[in-house]
Design an enzyme around this catalytic site. Sequence first.
Site, PDB file in Angstrom:
ATOM      1  N   TYR A 174      37.627  48.201  32.818  1.00  0.00           N
ATOM      2  CA  TYR A 174      37.790  46.826  33.288  1.00  0.00           C
ATOM      3  C   TYR A 174      39.144  46.696  33.963  1.00  0.00           C
ATOM      4  O   TYR A 174      40.186  46.783  33.317  1.00  0.00           O
ATOM      5  CB  TYR A 174      37.666  45.861  32.106  1.00  0.00           C
ATOM      6  CG  TYR A 174      37.780  44.384  32.441  1.00  0.00           C
ATOM      7  CD1 TYR A 174      37.624  43.894  33.736  1.00  0.00           C
ATOM      8  CD2 TYR A 174      38.043  43.461  31.423  1.00  0.00           C
ATOM      9  CE1 TYR A 174      37.729  42.533  34.018  1.00  0.00           C
ATOM     10  CE2 TYR A 174      38.143  42.102  31.690  1.00  0.00           C
ATOM     11  CZ  TYR A 174      37.988  41.649  32.992  1.00  0.00           C
ATOM     12  OH  TYR A 174      38.094  40.307  33.261  1.00  0.00           O
ATOM     13  N   LYS A 202      34.016  47.464  35.737  1.00  0.00           N
ATOM     14  CA  LYS A 202      34.016  46.107  36.273  1.00  0.00           C
ATOM     15  C   LYS A 202      35.311  45.954  37.052  1.00  0.00           C
ATOM     16  O   LYS A 202      36.411  46.000  36.473  1.00  0.00           O
ATOM     17  CB  LYS A 202      33.947  45.058  35.160  1.00  0.00           C
ATOM     18  CG  LYS A 202      34.020  43.637  35.715  1.00  0.00           C
ATOM     19  CD  LYS A 202      34.350  42.606  34.651  1.00  0.00           C
ATOM     20  CE  LYS A 202      34.582  41.243  35.316  1.00  0.00           C
ATOM     21  NZ  LYS A 202      35.085  40.231  34.355  1.00  0.00           N
TER      22      LYS A 202
END
Length: 333
Positions: A174, A202
């Site tokens: 992330y 992500k």
Amino acid sequence: MAFSTRLTSFLRPALAALHWAAPRQCRGLSTPQGSEPSLNLGGIFPPLATPFSPSQEVDYAHLEGNLRRYASIPFRGLVVLGSNGEYPYLAPRERVEVVSCVRRALPRDRLLLAGSGCESTQATIELTVSMAEVGADVALVVTPCYYRGAMTTAALVHHYTEVGDASPIPVVLYSVPANTGLDLPMEAVITLAQHPNIIGIKDSGGDITRMGLMVHKTRQEDFQVLAGSAGFLLASYAVGASGGVCALANVLGDSLCQLDHLCRGGQWQEARDLQHRLIEPNTAVTRQFGIPGLKKAMEWFGYYGGPCRAPLAPLSPAQVEELRSTFSANGWL
């Protein structure tokens, strides 16, 4: 990257056992042609807002109410304890309880991604294990950033490798530089994509060139790229992203899923028209007004938003009116 034979032999069957087909045929380009990812992340994931009571305690009744409404939307799954979940403001006990609550309410065909990134590697591993124990399918691990000057490619590769080795569930990287001040280096992403238990990233930075290069450089790996915002979702699909983790999906979930459907079906003109209408509302509930704006917008669409935890402050009346005007001008209210 070398991993022990014992670790790899343990992880491969575990990952294979977690395979669920996506609800629609995926035309994304983030996996090699003809191959299937061990766990398909294709689709839309709302990063859930954490509801609080007026006294700023976690409001589990309203959380369950929101989940019942989200159950009718064709999300691939949910992200719990991302940035929009006010993750830094929750105690460790609360983090585990929130994930446990969501897992109980979530159908088994919906994936549950749980934020478990902490500043130290040891704390991240411990929380990741706890998330797995209460039913998370995937750990979403944000970059440690407090000592960002020391977070070199080598340090970050070591951190995520240790987490990937120890985690009983797959790991998604992330990168959210707007909050951390740290972009996960491309070299680290390419290296970590080779780890058998790290299955994607992500990326919330919004650099489409970078996202396309990630897809290209990891195309031989079991690795998927997820767009971190609705504002560049169409562009992300165009360069091969598999799906999106989008704050705006808390508010306009059906429309985000429709955009996903249009992109996968190659209906680019319709997708472009819809994307254009989503850009300003998305900016309003992310960069402009943040989580207080997101929670206020949720209330207009029948969800419980409620207060944020201090020190996040509610919007002023003028800000509420500006937010409402943004949604109205784009045909949502």
